[in-house]
Design an enzyme around this catalytic site. Structure first.
Site, PDB file in Angstrom:
ATOM      1  N   CYS A  70       1.110  -1.742  -0.081  1.00  0.00           N
ATOM      2  CA  CYS A  70       0.165  -0.060  -0.017  1.00  0.00           C
ATOM      3  C   CYS A  70       1.180   1.173   0.471  1.00  0.00           C
ATOM      4  CB  CYS A  70      -1.330  -0.132   1.083  1.00  0.00           C
ATOM      5  SG  CYS A  70      -2.316   1.167   2.008  1.00  0.00           S
ATOM      6  N   CYS A  73       0.357   3.337   3.123  1.00  0.00           N
ATOM      7  CA  CYS A  73       1.405   2.987   4.500  1.00  0.00           C
ATOM      8  C   CYS A  73       2.518   3.493   4.575  1.00  0.00           C
ATOM      9  CB  CYS A  73       0.988   1.310   4.806  1.00  0.00           C
ATOM     10  SG  CYS A  73      -0.474   0.782   5.337  1.00  0.00           S
ATOM     11  N   HIS A 116      -4.151   0.496   8.248  1.00  0.00           N
ATOM     12  CA  HIS A 116      -4.847   0.389   6.537  1.00  0.00           C
ATOM     13  C   HIS A 116      -5.660   0.005   6.898  1.00  0.00           C
ATOM     14  CE1 HIS A 116      -4.016  -0.822   3.035  1.00  0.00           C
ATOM     15  NE2 HIS A 116      -4.853  -1.712   3.511  1.00  0.00           N
ATOM     16  N   ASN A 156     -13.687   9.528  -1.185  1.00  0.00           N
ATOM     17  CA  ASN A 156     -14.309   8.841  -1.850  1.00  0.00           C
ATOM     18  C   ASN A 156     -14.587   7.275  -1.093  1.00  0.00           C
ATOM     19  OD1 ASN A 156     -15.590  10.254  -3.405  1.00  0.00           O
ATOM     20  ND2 ASN A 156     -13.605   9.750  -4.439  1.00  0.00           N
ATOM     21  N   HIS A 167      -6.426   2.071   1.736  1.00  0.00           N
ATOM     22  CA  HIS A 167      -6.501   2.773   2.898  1.00  0.00           C
ATOM     23  C   HIS A 167      -7.306   3.536   3.275  1.00  0.00           C
ATOM     24  CE1 HIS A 167      -2.848   3.901   5.634  1.00  0.00           C
ATOM     25  NE2 HIS A 167      -3.381   4.055   5.660  1.00  0.00           N
ATOM     26  N   HIS A 169      -8.137   7.273   2.937  1.00  0.00           N
ATOM     27  CA  HIS A 169      -7.429   8.830   3.206  1.00  0.00           C
ATOM     28  C   HIS A 169      -9.190   9.711   2.051  1.00  0.00           C
ATOM     29  CE1 HIS A 169      -7.785   6.455  -1.039  1.00  0.00           C
ATOM     30  NE2 HIS A 169      -7.419   7.200  -2.020  1.00  0.00           N
ATOM     31  N   GLN A 171      -9.231  12.976  -0.479  1.00  0.00           N
ATOM     32  CA  GLN A 171      -8.990  14.194  -1.346  1.00  0.00           C
ATOM     33  C   GLN A 171      -9.232  15.599  -1.543  1.00  0.00           C
ATOM     34  OE1 GLN A 171      -7.925  12.789  -5.571  1.00  0.00           O
ATOM     35  NE2 GLN A 171      -9.700  11.110  -4.839  1.00  0.00           N
TER      36      GLN A 171
HETATM   37 ZN    ZN Z   1      -2.241   1.263   4.117  1.00  0.00          ZN
END
Ligand code: ZN
Length: 353
Positions: A70, A73, A116, A156, A167, A169, A171
């Site tokens: 990933c 990470c 993660h 999203n 993971h 996250h 934007q």
């Molecule tokens: Zn990750």
């Protein structure tokens, strides 16, 4: 909160946001990356008047992390990711493959946690507060870039929405223009102000919703409701009760209460379709006043806009997605199969016990 800005091997900026004021962030990106070369162009549609970002990137992609690693990470030993350090709280960095870049704005990635397998709804209130502070800081920093007119923080969540990285996250898009949805809202606000002799449309909407049957969750400083004309099967709008134009203008009381309210909303979203269902895919979108000149909206200024978050899922029932088909994609007319009052009822039933 402590903020530490650094550069990745290809020159992109990366910023650590730490809860601890004594955090030291001096890890160096050891990947053999070529400098990013990005070309992105904004084209205006002459008939619709909206703008399309055309991104054609010609990058020397010499470094490909293995698919099972990933990139969000922390780096561990020889596993080098986008984050050079071996741990982090919240981290923000420039997207390597941005839709907007240079004179056309900027795209950033926000990693909510180094865990993660977590989702935003799993964060503690302290972690969620740090994300709010990072969003706020990015809004401030990006608004100062000469090419940027509007800052959009969003998440999203879910493969159904096209998210390829599991993971947790989000934007941030910093646009070089005022986006069409924001422009529509500003025009409505201007028309309402004129028609009523000065009344604010956001205030009027909030007052009506607060008195109605579509309130989902109400705190001292925030209220969440399913809007009267919701476009999506499950759609919630979250407003601070005191109108502010952007994240920067939120007061400490609202900032303190936000994590509790937002985490509860996200947890309810995951329960809409019952136990045992895969996590609800959603889009969470912050609407903020643009930073550019607002001359085209006549009597409206930045303070007339109301910061709010729109949270919605594209799932309409267990195992079924709402597609933007002919009427939606062809004509911008949404057909919603779930009455907003029923959606609000469901979201109240899904409250944490
Ligand atoms: Zn990750």
């Amino acid at each position: 909160m402590k903020k530490t800005s650094t550069r990745l091997a290809d020159g992109r900026e990366l910023i650590y946001y730490d809860q601890r004021d004594d955090a030291v962030r001096d890890a160096v990106d050891r990947r053999p990356l070529d400098p990013t070369v990005t070309t992105s162009e904004v084209r205006r549609d002459p008939l619709l008047g909206d703008s399309i970002a055309v991104a054609s990137h010609r990058q020397g992609r010499t470094y490909h992390p293995p698919a099972d690693e990933c990139p969000l990470c922390p780096s561990q030993g020889d596993r080098l990711s986008e984050i050079p350090d071996s741990s982090y709280d919240v981290v923000v960095f420039e997207n390597r493959f941005p839709s907007l870049a240079g004179d056309s704005g900027r795209c950033e990635v926000v990693c909510f946690t180094s865990d993660h397998d977590a989702s935003f709804a799993d964060l503690t209130e302290e972690q969620a507060r740090l994300v709010l502070d990072a969003w706020t800081d990015r809004t401030s920093e990006l608004s100062h870039l000469p090419s940027v007119e509007q800052v959009f923080c969003f998440e999203n969540r879910g493969a159904e929405i096209g998210v390829t990285l599991g993971h947790p996250h989000g934007q941030i898009y910093a646009y070089p223009f005022t986006t069409p949805r924001t422009a529509l809202m500003l025009r409505s606000v201007a028309a309402h102000k004129e028609a009523t002799g000065g009344e604010n449309l956001f205030d009027a909407v909030l007052e009506r919703e607060l008195a109605g049957e579509r309130v989902v969750l109400e705190g001292e400083h925030w209220v969440a409701f399913v809007p009267y004309a919701a476009h999506w099967p499950y759609e919630v709008h979250l407003y601070p009760k005191r109108r502010v134009p952007d994240l920067l203008a939120l007061d400490e009381d609202a900032r303190t209460e936000f994590p509790k309210v937002y985490l509860e909303l996200l947890r309810r979203f995951d329960r809409i379709f019952g136990e045992g269902e895969p996590p609800t895919p959603y889009i969470a979108a912050w609407h903020q006043a643009p930073f550019g000149a607002l001359e085209e909206f006549e009597s409206v200024n930045r303070d007339d806009f109301a910061l709010h978050l729109e949270l919605f899922t594209i799932r309409r029932t267990s195992g079924k997605l709402k597609f933007l088909a002919g009427s939606e994609s062809g004509m911008n007319v949404f057909i919603n199969d779930v009455p907003p009052e029923s959606a609000a009822q469901r979201l109240r039933e899904a409250a944490s016990s």
